[in-house]
Every structure is written in structure tokens, then in C-alpha cells.
Design an enzyme around this catalytic site. Structure first.
Site, PDB file in Angstrom:
ATOM      1  N   ARG A 125     -10.707  93.738  49.500  1.00  0.00           N
ATOM      2  CA  ARG A 125     -10.156  94.529  48.388  1.00  0.00           C
ATOM      3  C   ARG A 125      -9.163  93.652  47.651  1.00  0.00           C
ATOM      4  O   ARG A 125      -8.196  93.185  48.234  1.00  0.00           O
ATOM      5  CB  ARG A 125      -9.473  95.796  48.898  1.00  0.00           C
ATOM      6  CG  ARG A 125      -9.340  96.885  47.820  1.00  0.00           C
ATOM      7  CD  ARG A 125      -8.467  98.047  48.276  1.00  0.00           C
ATOM      8  NE  ARG A 125      -7.115  97.590  48.478  1.00  0.00           N
ATOM      9  CZ  ARG A 125      -6.353  97.918  49.523  1.00  0.00           C
ATOM     10  NH1 ARG A 125      -6.793  98.713  50.462  1.00  0.00           N
ATOM     11  NH2 ARG A 125      -5.127  97.442  49.623  1.00  0.00           N
ATOM     12  N   GLU A 144      -2.793  90.390  45.702  1.00  0.00           N
ATOM     13  CA  GLU A 144      -3.346  89.670  46.850  1.00  0.00           C
ATOM     14  C   GLU A 144      -4.784  90.118  47.030  1.00  0.00           C
ATOM     15  O   GLU A 144      -5.234  91.082  46.412  1.00  0.00           O
ATOM     16  CB  GLU A 144      -2.558  89.997  48.134  1.00  0.00           C
ATOM     17  CG  GLU A 144      -2.646  91.462  48.517  1.00  0.00           C
ATOM     18  CD  GLU A 144      -2.397  91.738  49.987  1.00  0.00           C
ATOM     19  OE1 GLU A 144      -2.364  90.799  50.799  1.00  0.00           O
ATOM     20  OE2 GLU A 144      -2.263  92.935  50.326  1.00  0.00           O
ATOM     21  N   ASN A 146      -7.267  91.313  50.213  1.00  0.00           N
ATOM     22  CA  ASN A 146      -7.275  91.699  51.628  1.00  0.00           C
ATOM     23  C   ASN A 146      -8.668  91.435  52.178  1.00  0.00           C
ATOM     24  O   ASN A 146      -9.630  92.048  51.727  1.00  0.00           O
ATOM     25  CB  ASN A 146      -6.956  93.184  51.771  1.00  0.00           C
ATOM     26  CG  ASN A 146      -5.624  93.537  51.144  1.00  0.00           C
ATOM     27  OD1 ASN A 146      -4.577  93.315  51.733  1.00  0.00           O
ATOM     28  ND2 ASN A 146      -5.649  94.069  49.923  1.00  0.00           N
ATOM     29  N   SER A 151      -8.311  99.184  53.558  1.00  0.00           N
ATOM     30  CA  SER A 151      -8.508 100.606  53.835  1.00  0.00           C
ATOM     31  C   SER A 151      -8.482 101.485  52.588  1.00  0.00           C
ATOM     32  O   SER A 151      -8.302 101.022  51.475  1.00  0.00           O
ATOM     33  CB  SER A 151      -7.472 101.082  54.852  1.00  0.00           C
ATOM     34  OG  SER A 151      -6.192 100.841  54.358  1.00  0.00           O
ATOM     35  N   LYS A 364       7.118  85.798  50.099  1.00  0.00           N
ATOM     36  CA  LYS A 364       6.123  86.413  50.985  1.00  0.00           C
ATOM     37  C   LYS A 364       5.860  85.581  52.237  1.00  0.00           C
ATOM     38  O   LYS A 364       5.455  84.431  52.131  1.00  0.00           O
ATOM     39  CB  LYS A 364       4.796  86.572  50.238  1.00  0.00           C
ATOM     40  CG  LYS A 364       4.853  87.463  49.011  1.00  0.00           C
ATOM     41  CD  LYS A 364       3.438  87.730  48.525  1.00  0.00           C
ATOM     42  CE  LYS A 364       3.441  88.767  47.414  1.00  0.00           C
ATOM     43  NZ  LYS A 364       2.075  89.200  47.076  1.00  0.00           N
ATOM     44  N   GLU A 368       0.493  90.876  56.770  1.00  0.00           N
ATOM     45  CA  GLU A 368      -0.248  91.910  56.053  1.00  0.00           C
ATOM     46  C   GLU A 368       0.289  93.279  56.437  1.00  0.00           C
ATOM     47  O   GLU A 368       0.937  93.427  57.465  1.00  0.00           O
ATOM     48  CB  GLU A 368      -1.736  91.851  56.449  1.00  0.00           C
ATOM     49  CG  GLU A 368      -2.415  90.516  56.231  1.00  0.00           C
ATOM     50  CD  GLU A 368      -2.522  90.152  54.763  1.00  0.00           C
ATOM     51  OE1 GLU A 368      -2.675  91.065  53.945  1.00  0.00           O
ATOM     52  OE2 GLU A 368      -2.432  88.959  54.440  1.00  0.00           O
ATOM     53  N   ARG A 450      -3.353 103.048  43.867  1.00  0.00           N
ATOM     54  CA  ARG A 450      -2.213 103.515  44.657  1.00  0.00           C
ATOM     55  C   ARG A 450      -0.970 103.477  43.791  1.00  0.00           C
ATOM     56  O   ARG A 450      -0.795 102.547  42.999  1.00  0.00           O
ATOM     57  CB  ARG A 450      -2.005 102.621  45.878  1.00  0.00           C
ATOM     58  CG  ARG A 450      -3.106 102.736  46.903  1.00  0.00           C
ATOM     59  CD  ARG A 450      -2.941 101.696  47.990  1.00  0.00           C
ATOM     60  NE  ARG A 450      -2.977 100.349  47.423  1.00  0.00           N
ATOM     61  CZ  ARG A 450      -2.586  99.255  48.064  1.00  0.00           C
ATOM     62  NH1 ARG A 450      -2.100  99.333  49.279  1.00  0.00           N
ATOM     63  NH2 ARG A 450      -2.655  98.077  47.481  1.00  0.00           N
TER      64      ARG A 450
HETATM   65  P1  ADP Z   1       0.748  93.087  52.106  1.00  0.00           P
HETATM   66  O1  ADP Z   1      -0.217  92.147  52.716  1.00  0.00           O
HETATM   67  O2  ADP Z   1       1.902  93.391  52.970  1.00  0.00           O
HETATM   68  O3  ADP Z   1       0.073  94.295  51.543  1.00  0.00           O
HETATM   69  P2  ADP Z   1       1.216  92.350  49.340  1.00  0.00           P
HETATM   70  O4  ADP Z   1       1.160  90.989  48.791  1.00  0.00           O
HETATM   71  O5  ADP Z   1       0.120  93.264  48.951  1.00  0.00           O
HETATM   72  O6  ADP Z   1       1.362  92.244  50.908  1.00  0.00           O
HETATM   73  O7  ADP Z   1       2.601  92.998  48.929  1.00  0.00           O
HETATM   74  C1  ADP Z   1       2.965  94.301  49.315  1.00  0.00           C
HETATM   75  C2  ADP Z   1       3.452  95.102  48.131  1.00  0.00           C
HETATM   76  O8  ADP Z   1       4.549  94.412  47.492  1.00  0.00           O
HETATM   77  C3  ADP Z   1       2.425  95.273  47.037  1.00  0.00           C
HETATM   78  O9  ADP Z   1       1.620  96.405  47.275  1.00  0.00           O
HETATM   79  C4  ADP Z   1       3.280  95.413  45.790  1.00  0.00           C
HETATM   80  O10 ADP Z   1       3.747  96.745  45.676  1.00  0.00           O
HETATM   81  C5  ADP Z   1       4.483  94.529  46.099  1.00  0.00           C
HETATM   82  N1  ADP Z   1       4.267  93.178  45.526  1.00  0.00           N
HETATM   83  C6  ADP Z   1       3.663  92.144  46.116  1.00  0.00           C
HETATM   84  N2  ADP Z   1       3.619  91.068  45.321  1.00  0.00           N
HETATM   85  C7  ADP Z   1       4.229  91.420  44.180  1.00  0.00           C
HETATM   86  C8  ADP Z   1       4.513  90.747  42.947  1.00  0.00           C
HETATM   87  N3  ADP Z   1       4.164  89.482  42.749  1.00  0.00           N
HETATM   88  N4  ADP Z   1       5.172  91.431  41.983  1.00  0.00           N
HETATM   89  C9  ADP Z   1       5.533  92.721  42.180  1.00  0.00           C
HETATM   90  N5  ADP Z   1       5.302  93.413  43.307  1.00  0.00           N
HETATM   91  C10 ADP Z   1       4.658  92.780  44.314  1.00  0.00           C
HETATM   92 MG    MG Z   2      -1.114  94.498  49.895  1.00  0.00          MG
END
Ligand code: ADP
Ligand code: MG
Length: 474
Positions: A125, A144, A146, A151, A364, A368, A450
Site C-alpha cells: 500500500r 511511504e 508498506n 491493512s 524517521k 513500521e 485515513r
Molecule cells: P509508519 O511506518 O509508522 O506508518 P509513516 O512514514 O507512514 O510510518 O509515518 C507515520 C505517520 O506520520 C503518517 O501516517 C503521517 O501521518 C505522518 N508522516 C510521515 N511522514 C510524514 C511527512 N513527510 N510529512 C508529514 N507527515 C508525515
Molecule cells: Mg505509515
């Protein structure tokens, strides 16, 4: 863009009435989760959190996200087969990040032995936000991708009906008719069924590898039921069960409780807390087997944040997807700024920039599942502390994406009904199947929207921050 129901957002009586209908409709439609109090059984369930109203999504960005999904499928699949790229890209990370290092070790071990697996199934996804530029135009930017346990493809197929009803209750019948149908769980199941068929043993089963505590079981059941409808037998097992009862025969066919397993669909296995020594052994057993792993360990590694960051380097996509310049351009157009914190001048420079202006970035780690990223003042403090140590290489930096907020109501069991300023994240499900070197399926399988209140920087639906939504595409 303002939603065509903005007029009713502040009408308390109308909202209360619509929310009551929405909750009952969600329960009837099966938008369900087990409760925090009784997470181990389905005797008591409640509705999964969702928005009262759909959220406006610009059509061009929605279509762009769908159009690039097959490219992302190809890209992830290419990375998973490129040992040199994975080795080079993760070299600095695995020196400091134990979890990635252990996954990597299994990856190398399996390659050394030689792969028994010949059919490959990817379910991913790709998640995006709509970045709002200074001139007010929105751009699709990937958060990102996944590649393991992506899910909500099940529950989200049931939210559009709920939102359609809400709009009707609010007198927006014309708008209600414009909500798109969406059924990712069907597409996911088609991929699993294809992999099962190519594995080529009628009596073999599909094994869902599940968590100890399965609050989101109904989402998984949606995919499961699609498989049963095709007369494919599904079993649910934990790593612990695999450790205790799993075995390989002479040609590395996987057996559990006497049943041959054709496909292992992981809905677990992406956080370090899952793994004790026995569960690592179980993971190794699964990876060594002939069974189709969704994903195999190489594909899980292809989904790390470190890989994502390296993909944004000039020339990398071209090397991974030679002969596909249009796919490269489509993929690159979705990238936000991503920066390596590896030791050296490049990393020193960007670390200093982020310390000086933390609001511009997200920090980051290689994790995950939501709730791991660092923002603002916390980002500054952590980076200040680790900037001169190798530990910093376990993180990447990313430009913070700034979407235009919209007002909505987040419906959650036992929570007051109140209006929130919200931002949304669009996910597109991708499914592909490869047999040997031949791609036999490559599809976009549906979407997930979401939405969360802007006061939360991070976190998904399972983490209790975001809620399920439906795009209103205009
Ligand atoms: P995870 O693997 O924990 O889901 P993500 O990269 O999806 O990691 O980051 C988790 C959440 O953080 C995202 O769903 C989003 O709401 C927020 N987020 C992540 N990267 C960014 C970004 N570059 N700018 C703004 N919000 C972000
Ligand atoms: Mg995420």
C-alpha cells in the site's frame, strides 16, 4: 476545495442525527474491531473509528496515485531481486539497527542456501498526502510504501456505503451517488488466489500469519472470506504455532499440523517486539520454505525507510527500472525531499539544517506501525544528541508534507461528538504475482483514505489516531 456539505458541518442537530445513523450503519456493514477491553475474542465488538463525512480529494491527484501503482509494484519487485542494491543501501543501517540487521541476516542466509520459492506475491500500500504549495495548489507526495501487513483493505470496502447513507440523511443525495465503489480485499484475495493456484497443490492451504492479539481481525476476515468463496482453505496461525508445529520436507515444502501451506500471508512480523528467539527461528523456517511468502523477506526489506530514501537519489530509479523512463518519471514525481543521515559531509549538513529548522522535517527510524517518527522540538533534541554518533544512520530525514486541513467529525466509540480540523492520507493497494521471471499479475486493487486531527503528528488507525474515511473525488 470546500466540501459541498460545509453548510451542515456546524449544524449540531443535523450532525447528531447523522452520527447516530452512521454508527448503526457501520455496525450493520461490518466496519468492526474488537475492543481494547476484550481484544482476544469477538463476543464484544465495536465499530472501527471513522469520519462522519467523506473528504474531498482532487480527481487529478487521485488518478495520479492509481496510475503510478503498477510502477511501484514493478519497483518493489525489482528491489527485492537486487541483492547488490539491498546490500549497499542497508549497509550503514544494519550496523546500528538490530532489527533490520536480523531481517537482513535471514535474507542472506536464505539466498546462500538458494531459494526454494518460485512464485512471488506482493501486496503493498503506497500512502500519500496532498502537499499544499505556497500558491495553494496541491501535489501528491508519497509518505511511504508498506510492503508487509498493509491493512484496512477489508474494512475500507465497507465505509463507502456508510458515507453514502450519511450524505443522504444530510440531504445530499446527488453527492451520495458520486461516492466510488471500492473493494481492495477482493483484489488482495485475487492475488493470493493466483499465487495459491500457481503453487500448484489443490490440497495446500493459505496461512494467515497473525498477531497474538488480533483486534483488527475483521479486516483480515474480509480477505479470508473472499478466499473461502473460491474454495481455498485458510488457516490462521501465530509465529509461536509455526515454531512448535511447522516443518519442511525434503523439497522444503512447508507443513503445519499436517497441512501443506501454499501461501503465507503475513499480517504480523514488522515490529521487533514480535520476535523472541523462537519466533526468529519460525521466521527463518518460513523464509527457507517453498511456500509463497507475502512478502518474502527481501520484499519486506524493500519497504524500509532507508530504501525509500536511497530511491530518491538521482539515477537510482533509472538503474532499478532500466528501459522504463516513463515509470521512473511517474514514480519520481511523487517523492518528497528525502535525506540520508549516513556519516559524512552530506549527513552533517542536513542534520545541521534540520536542527536549525526542525519544522521543515520529519525524522524517521526504521520502524513500521505508526508513532515512531519525530517532529519539531523533539526532532531537534534527538538529532542534537545523536548528530555526532553512528546512531544517526538508523534514521532518515524527510521533508514535512503540509496538507490543507478540512473540518470533520471523528466517530470513535465512547468519545464525544466534536468537530476537528483534519488532514487525510490516501493509500493505494497494489498486488502483483511473479512466477520465476514472469509477471503474471500487476494491479492497483483499491484505495484507503485515513483521516486524523491535525493535533496528532503521527499514527495510523490501529494506533488509535487516524480513522477510516471515504474520498469524495472532484
Ligand atoms: P509508519 O511506518 O509508522 O506508518 P509513516 O512514514 O507512514 O510510518 O509515518 C507515520 C505517520 O506520520 C503518517 O501516517 C503521517 O501521518 C505522518 N508522516 C510521515 N511522514 C510524514 C511527512 N513527510 N510529512 C508529514 N507527515 C508525515
Ligand atoms: Mg505509515
Amino acid at each position: 476545495m470546500a466540501a459541498p456539505w460545509q453548510d451542515v458541518v456546524r449544524d449540531a442537530a443535523a450532525v447528531r442525527e447523522a452520527a447516530a445513523v452512521a454508527v448503526d450503519a457501520a455496525l450493520l456493514a461490518g466496519v468492526l474491531m474488537r475492543t481494547g477491553e476484550q481484544p482476544r475474542a469477538s463476543d464484544v465488538v465495536n465499530y472501527a473509528p471513522f469520519t462522519l463525512l467523506p473528504t474531498v480529494v482532487p480527481q487529478d491527484l487521485f488518478e495520479q496515485a492509481y496510475a503510478v501503482q503498477q510502477d511501484f509494484n514493478l519497483l518493489v519487485d525489482a528491489i527485492s531481486q537486487n541483492k547488490e542494491f539491498l546490500e549497499q543501501t542497508l549497509a550503514s543501517t544494519i550496523k546500528v539497527d538490530d532489527f533490520t540487521a536480523r531481517l537482513f541476516r535471514i535474507y542472506m542466509q536464505v539466498l546462500e542456501e538458494g531459494l526454494a520459492q518460485n512464485v512471488f506475491l506482493g501486496i503493498n500500500r503506497s500512502d500519500y498526502m496532498f502537499d499544499c504549495g505556497v500558491d495553494g495548489t496541491a501535489a501528491l507526495k508519497q509518505i511511504e510504501i508498506n510492503t508487509i501487513a498493509a491493512s484496512f483493505g477489508g474494512l475500507t470496502s465497507r465505509t463507502a456505503d456508510v458515507h453514502r447513507l450519511v450524505l443522504k440523511v444530510l440531504g445530499k443525495t446527488k453527492e451520495a451517488s458520486r461516492l466510488l465503489p471500492n473493494n481492495p480485499s477482493k483484489g488482495l484475495a485475487l492475488g493470493i488466489a493466483k499465487a495459491w493456484e500457481l503453487y500448484g497443490s489443490q490440497s495446500a492451504v493459505v496461512m494467515f500469519l497473525v498477531e497474538e492479539i488480533q483486534r483488527n481481525i475483521f479486516d483480515q476476515r474480509c480477505v479470508e472470506l473472499e478466499l473461502w468463496n473460491r474454495n481455498i482453505r485458510v488457516i490462521r496461525r501465530r509465529f509461536r504455532d509455526v515454531f512448535e508445529k511447522g516443518s519442511l520436507d525434503g523439497s522444503r515444502r512447508l507443513y503445519i499440523d499436517g497441512q501443506e501451506v501454499a501461501v503465507v500471508y503475513y499480517r504480523e512480523g514488522y515490529v521487533p517486539q514480535t520476535y523472541d528467539q523462537q519466533n526468529w527461528e519460525a521466521r527463518l523456517l518460513l523464509e527457507r520454505s517453498r511456500a509463497v511468502k507475502c512478502p518474502d523477506i527481501a520484499t519486506q526489506l524493500a519497504g524500509t525507510k532507508k530504501v525509500q530514501q536511497e530511491l530518491s537519489r538521482p539515477g537510482t530509479l533509472e538503474k532499478l527500472l532500466p528501459g522504463h523512463p516513463e515509470a521512473v518519471a511517474r514514480v519520481r514525481a511523487t517523492f518528497a525531499g528525502l535525506y540520508s543521515l549516513d556519516e559524512g559531509e552530506e549527513g552533517d549538513k542536513i542534520a545541521a539544517t534540520a536542527i536549525a529548522d526542525p519544522e521543515r522535517f520529519v525524522l524517521k527510524p526504521q520502524r513500521e506501525g505508526g508513532g515512531n517518527n519525530l517532529y519539531g522540538e523533539e526532532l531537534r533534541q534527538v538529532l542534537e544528541k545523536i548528530k555526532d554518533s553512528p546512531e544517526r544512520t538508523s534514521y532518515i530525514l524527510m521533508d514535512k508534507i503540509k496538507p490543507q486541513p478540512a473540518l470533520n467529525y471523528l466517530l470513535r466509540a465512547h468519545s464525544p461528538l466534536q468537530v476537528s480540523e483534519c488532514i487525510s492520507e490516501l493509500g493505494i493497494f497494489g498486488v502483483y504475482v511473479r512466477q520465476g521471471q514472469q509477471m503474471v499479475m500487476n494491479k492497483a486493487a483499491g484505495h484507503l483514505l485515513r483521516t486524523k486531527a491535525t493535533e496528532h503528528a503521527d499514527g495510523g488507525v490501529a494506533a488509535g489516531v487516524a480513522v477510516l474515511d471515504t474520498p469524495y473525488v472532484v
